[in-house]
Design an enzyme around this catalytic site. Structure first.
Site, PDB file in Angstrom:
ATOM      1  N   SER A  22       0.880  -1.176   0.000  1.00 25.55           N
ATOM      2  CA  SER A  22       0.000   0.000   0.000  1.00 25.55           C
ATOM      3  C   SER A  22       0.911   1.218   0.000  1.00 25.55           C
ATOM      4  O   SER A  22       2.084   1.122   0.382  1.00 25.55           O
ATOM      5  CB  SER A  22      -0.922  -0.014   1.223  1.00 25.55           C
ATOM      6  N   GLU A  24       1.334   5.503   0.811  1.00 29.04           N
ATOM      7  CA  GLU A  24       0.805   6.685   1.503  1.00 29.04           C
ATOM      8  C   GLU A  24       1.280   7.961   0.798  1.00 29.04           C
ATOM      9  O   GLU A  24       2.452   8.078   0.440  1.00 29.04           O
ATOM     10  CB  GLU A  24       1.293   6.675   2.956  1.00 29.04           C
ATOM     11  N   THR A  55      -2.711  11.485   3.857  1.00 29.28           N
ATOM     12  CA  THR A  55      -2.573  11.982   5.229  1.00 29.28           C
ATOM     13  C   THR A  55      -3.451  13.217   5.484  1.00 29.28           C
ATOM     14  O   THR A  55      -3.947  13.852   4.553  1.00 29.28           O
ATOM     15  CB  THR A  55      -1.108  12.345   5.553  1.00 29.28           C
ATOM     16  N   ALA A  58      -1.945  18.405  10.673  1.00 32.36           N
ATOM     17  CA  ALA A  58      -2.215  18.743  12.076  1.00 32.36           C
ATOM     18  C   ALA A  58      -3.386  19.713  12.176  1.00 32.36           C
ATOM     19  O   ALA A  58      -3.464  20.684  11.421  1.00 32.36           O
ATOM     20  CB  ALA A  58      -0.971  19.356  12.704  1.00 32.36           C
ATOM     21  N   GLY A 115      -3.268  12.103  16.152  1.00 29.62           N
ATOM     22  CA  GLY A 115      -2.632  13.295  15.592  1.00 29.62           C
ATOM     23  C   GLY A 115      -1.658  13.884  16.583  1.00 29.62           C
ATOM     24  O   GLY A 115      -1.634  13.507  17.767  1.00 29.62           O
ATOM     25  N   ASP A 116      -0.823  14.775  16.094  1.00 34.42           N
ATOM     26  CA  ASP A 116       0.148  15.464  16.945  1.00 34.42           C
ATOM     27  C   ASP A 116      -0.364  16.862  17.264  1.00 34.42           C
ATOM     28  O   ASP A 116      -1.175  17.413  16.524  1.00 34.42           O
ATOM     29  CB  ASP A 116       1.504  15.544  16.229  1.00 34.42           C
ATOM     30  N   HIS A 159       5.554   4.521  21.312  1.00 35.91           N
ATOM     31  CA  HIS A 159       5.189   5.922  21.073  1.00 35.91           C
ATOM     32  C   HIS A 159       5.918   6.802  22.089  1.00 35.91           C
ATOM     33  O   HIS A 159       5.964   6.466  23.271  1.00 35.91           O
ATOM     34  CB  HIS A 159       3.673   6.099  21.194  1.00 35.91           C
ATOM     35  N   ASP A 168       1.777   1.197  26.190  1.00 31.73           N
ATOM     36  CA  ASP A 168       1.727   1.339  24.734  1.00 31.73           C
ATOM     37  C   ASP A 168       0.941   0.183  24.110  1.00 31.73           C
ATOM     38  O   ASP A 168       0.102   0.385  23.231  1.00 31.73           O
ATOM     39  CB  ASP A 168       3.168   1.351  24.197  1.00 31.73           C
ATOM     40  N   ASN A 171      -2.742   0.445  24.898  1.00 33.53           N
ATOM     41  CA  ASN A 171      -3.387   1.436  24.022  1.00 33.53           C
ATOM     42  C   ASN A 171      -3.628   0.855  22.631  1.00 33.53           C
ATOM     43  O   ASN A 171      -4.684   1.046  22.035  1.00 33.53           O
ATOM     44  CB  ASN A 171      -2.503   2.687  23.943  1.00 33.53           C
ATOM     45  N   PHE A 226      12.840  14.222  11.104  1.00 38.62           N
ATOM     46  CA  PHE A 226      11.487  13.725  11.312  1.00 38.62           C
ATOM     47  C   PHE A 226      11.495  12.522  12.265  1.00 38.62           C
ATOM     48  O   PHE A 226      10.654  12.407  13.154  1.00 38.62           O
ATOM     49  CB  PHE A 226      10.858  13.375   9.958  1.00 38.62           C
ATOM     50  N   HIS A 276       3.748  -1.235   3.738  1.00 41.69           N
ATOM     51  CA  HIS A 276       3.133   0.082   3.519  1.00 41.69           C
ATOM     52  C   HIS A 276       4.287   1.065   3.262  1.00 41.69           C
ATOM     53  O   HIS A 276       5.191   1.190   4.098  1.00 41.69           O
ATOM     54  CB  HIS A 276       2.356   0.492   4.773  1.00 41.69           C
TER      55      HIS A 276
HETATM   56  P1  FAD Z   1      -2.967   7.123  20.174  1.00 43.28           P
HETATM   57  O1  FAD Z   1      -3.040   5.690  19.824  1.00 43.28           O
HETATM   58  O2  FAD Z   1      -4.190   7.780  20.661  1.00 43.28           O
HETATM   59  O3  FAD Z   1      -1.807   7.247  21.284  1.00 43.28           O
HETATM   60  C1  FAD Z   1      -1.054   8.432  21.461  1.00 43.28           C
HETATM   61  C2  FAD Z   1      -0.312   8.392  22.780  1.00 43.28           C
HETATM   62  O4  FAD Z   1      -1.211   8.679  23.818  1.00 43.28           O
HETATM   63  C3  FAD Z   1       0.322   7.051  23.120  1.00 43.28           C
HETATM   64  O5  FAD Z   1       1.514   7.316  23.782  1.00 43.28           O
HETATM   65  C4  FAD Z   1      -0.692   6.431  24.041  1.00 43.28           C
HETATM   66  O6  FAD Z   1      -0.110   5.467  24.891  1.00 43.28           O
HETATM   67  C5  FAD Z   1      -1.213   7.642  24.781  1.00 43.28           C
HETATM   68  N1  FAD Z   1      -2.592   7.484  25.235  1.00 43.28           N
HETATM   69  C6  FAD Z   1      -3.671   7.190  24.457  1.00 43.28           C
HETATM   70  N2  FAD Z   1      -4.782   7.112  25.231  1.00 43.28           N
HETATM   71  C7  FAD Z   1      -4.382   7.420  26.488  1.00 43.28           C
HETATM   72  C8  FAD Z   1      -5.053   7.530  27.745  1.00 43.28           C
HETATM   73  N3  FAD Z   1      -6.365   7.323  27.849  1.00 43.28           N
HETATM   74  N4  FAD Z   1      -4.323   7.852  28.838  1.00 43.28           N
HETATM   75  C9  FAD Z   1      -2.996   8.039  28.747  1.00 43.28           C
HETATM   76  N5  FAD Z   1      -2.299   7.952  27.608  1.00 43.28           N
HETATM   77  C10 FAD Z   1      -2.988   7.639  26.496  1.00 43.28           C
HETATM   78  N6  FAD Z   1      -0.423  12.372  12.136  1.00 43.28           N
HETATM   79  C11 FAD Z   1      -1.176  13.321  11.509  1.00 43.28           C
HETATM   80  O7  FAD Z   1      -1.334  14.432  12.041  1.00 43.28           O
HETATM   81  N7  FAD Z   1      -1.768  13.061  10.298  1.00 43.28           N
HETATM   82  C12 FAD Z   1      -1.647  11.874   9.654  1.00 43.28           C
HETATM   83  O8  FAD Z   1      -2.200  11.688   8.573  1.00 43.28           O
HETATM   84  C13 FAD Z   1      -0.860  10.845  10.288  1.00 43.28           C
HETATM   85  N8  FAD Z   1      -0.714   9.627   9.720  1.00 43.28           N
HETATM   86  C14 FAD Z   1      -0.039   8.636  10.390  1.00 43.28           C
HETATM   87  C15 FAD Z   1       0.008   7.342   9.848  1.00 43.28           C
HETATM   88  C16 FAD Z   1       0.649   6.305  10.533  1.00 43.28           C
HETATM   89  C17 FAD Z   1       0.666   4.923   9.916  1.00 43.28           C
HETATM   90  C18 FAD Z   1       1.288   6.569  11.785  1.00 43.28           C
HETATM   91  C19 FAD Z   1       1.995   5.456  12.524  1.00 43.28           C
HETATM   92  C20 FAD Z   1       1.251   7.850  12.336  1.00 43.28           C
HETATM   93  C21 FAD Z   1       0.595   8.892  11.656  1.00 43.28           C
HETATM   94  N9  FAD Z   1       0.491  10.178  12.194  1.00 43.28           N
HETATM   95  C22 FAD Z   1      -0.256  11.149  11.562  1.00 43.28           C
HETATM   96  C23 FAD Z   1       1.188  10.515  13.451  1.00 43.28           C
HETATM   97  C24 FAD Z   1       0.291  10.299  14.688  1.00 43.28           C
HETATM   98  O9  FAD Z   1      -0.785  11.196  14.663  1.00 43.28           O
HETATM   99  C25 FAD Z   1       1.174  10.514  15.915  1.00 43.28           C
HETATM  100  O10 FAD Z   1       2.117   9.497  16.018  1.00 43.28           O
HETATM  101  C26 FAD Z   1       0.457  10.743  17.221  1.00 43.28           C
HETATM  102  O11 FAD Z   1       1.388  11.232  18.188  1.00 43.28           O
HETATM  103  C27 FAD Z   1      -0.172   9.491  17.824  1.00 43.28           C
HETATM  104  O12 FAD Z   1      -1.245   9.069  17.116  1.00 43.28           O
HETATM  105  P2  FAD Z   1      -1.945   7.649  17.476  1.00 43.28           P
HETATM  106  O13 FAD Z   1      -3.126   7.531  16.625  1.00 43.28           O
HETATM  107  O14 FAD Z   1      -0.971   6.562  17.464  1.00 43.28           O
HETATM  108  O15 FAD Z   1      -2.392   7.990  19.000  1.00 43.28           O
END
Ligand code: FAD
Length: 308
Positions: A22, A24, A55, A58, A115-116, A159, A168, A171, A226, A276
């Site tokens: 796939s 991206e 993607t 932010a 998201g970040d 993460h 991790d 989650n 990055f 991917h």
């Molecule tokens: P989550 O799975 O929600 O976790 C984030 C962090 O928060 C983890 O450390 C987790 O342990 C912690 N956490 C979650 N829930 C809780 C809770 N209840 N209490 C305490 N801690 C908690 N970013 C973009 O902005 N746009 C994109 O299009 C994009 N595409 C991506 C594609 C891929 C394949 C990947 C791997 C990342 C991508 N990212 C993108 C980056 C991503 O948004 C960041 O890595 C972000 O920091 C974490 O997103 P996540 O969905 O993994 O978060």
């Protein structure tokens, strides 16, 4: 002589149809970038990826552009697009609205992410007061809107905000329990991180496909910066390979192709058959790696033929 010297490498026996990929892309910012993106899509599409994803910037900063790109993929190609979606700086209903518009546009696959922070990866994340707090909540939310296929992110090197390895994995499991059916990993350069991550996920009762995310290194300085932000380590041997090539893009390109081929072929030897690629909207290196993986272009049927 060591037994393994005589082992037949799986990667040397690859035939057609054994590997799935796939791709991206990110939404283009201007007309020139748009042209580059679509040239890359045209080049890569005949390799018949399982899906292509787009993607989401932010804070929804690319919302319109992401949607326009995904919409064009649906309308003009036979590819299966996946729209990324994040929780940043938006209420639940705003995020739901984007998911609904994906569905209405014919998109059936969402990559659901927290998201970040708008200030960038590495700064403290503050959920929007009326928004989804994390990706697990988002997965649950989008599945209430429509029966999407949902993929989520996974982190072979943990993460950066996770308090522990167990947190991790908990989650990650929460995201799968909420209904996601595929994990796409953050990129990594040392395959042992990925292989250990898969082992740990299985031991944590996570059984869905865990697809390695591969980034070809077009520009080492950029990728290293990055990687630093998203918690992927750059091994010393990798830096050494690009050392001294700062002003030599042609050699960088050759080294990058060799590196990515080595990484992917080693994973094939470990039994991995789905990849991917973070294309960075460029087709050349990804196309070459896919060729090495045994993929060959197949002419795409015209969209009209598919709809007939
Ligand atoms: P989550 O799975 O929600 O976790 C984030 C962090 O928060 C983890 O450390 C987790 O342990 C912690 N956490 C979650 N829930 C809780 C809770 N209840 N209490 C305490 N801690 C908690 N970013 C973009 O902005 N746009 C994109 O299009 C994009 N595409 C991506 C594609 C891929 C394949 C990947 C791997 C990342 C991508 N990212 C993108 C980056 C991503 O948004 C960041 O890595 C972000 O920091 C974490 O997103 P996540 O969905 O993994 O978060």
């Amino acid at each position: 002589m060591n037994q393994s010297t005589h082992a037949i490498r799986k990667s040397r026996l690859l035939g057609a149809g054994e590997i799935n990929v796939s791709f991206e892309f990110f939404p283009p910012k201007n007309a020139k970038m748009e042209e580059t993106l679509w040239t890359s899509i045209e080049r890569l599409a005949p390799l018949r990826p399982d899906f292509v994803s787009v993607t989401y910037g932010a804070g929804g900063s690319t919302r319109e552009r992401t949607h326009a790109t995904v919409g064009r993929l649906v309308k003009e190609t036979a590819l299966r697009p996946a729209g990324h979606l994040t929780c940043v700086s938006a209420t639940r209903s705003e995020v739901d609205e984007v998911a609904r518009s994906y569905w209405d546009a014919g998109v059936r696959h969402i990559v659901a992410l927290r998201g970040d922070p708008p200030e960038g990866a590495g700064t403290r994340y503050q959920p929007h007061p009326g928004g989804y707090a994390n990706a697990a909540e988002l997965v649950e939310g989008v599945l209430k809107i429509a029966p999407f296929e949902v993929s989520v992110g996974g982190y072979p090197e943990i993460h950066p905000e996770s308090v522990s390895l167990t947190a991790d994995l908990d989650n990650l499991k929460a995201k799968i329990d909420a209904g996601a059916t595929r994990i796409i990993t953050q990129f990594f350069f040392d395959n042992t991180h990925y292989l250990r991550f898969v082992e740990r996920a299985r031991a944590h009762n996570i059984w869905c496909p865990i697809i390695p995310g591969i980034v070809p290194i077009h520009n080492f300085t950029q990728v290293a910066r990055f990687a630093g932000m998203c918690g992927a380590t750059i091994p010393a041997w990798l830096s050494h390979r690009f050392d001294g090539l700062e002003n030599d893009p042609a050699t960088t390109h050759l080294v990058a192709a060799a590196m990515a081929a080595e990484q992917v072929m080693d994973l094939v030897d470990e039994g991995i058959s789905t990849f991917h690629f973070y294309t960075l909207n460029r087709a050349d290196l990804v196309y070459a790696i896919c060729h090495l993986l045994g993929l060959r272009p197949i002419a795409e049927p015209a969209k009209e033929a598919l709809l007939a």
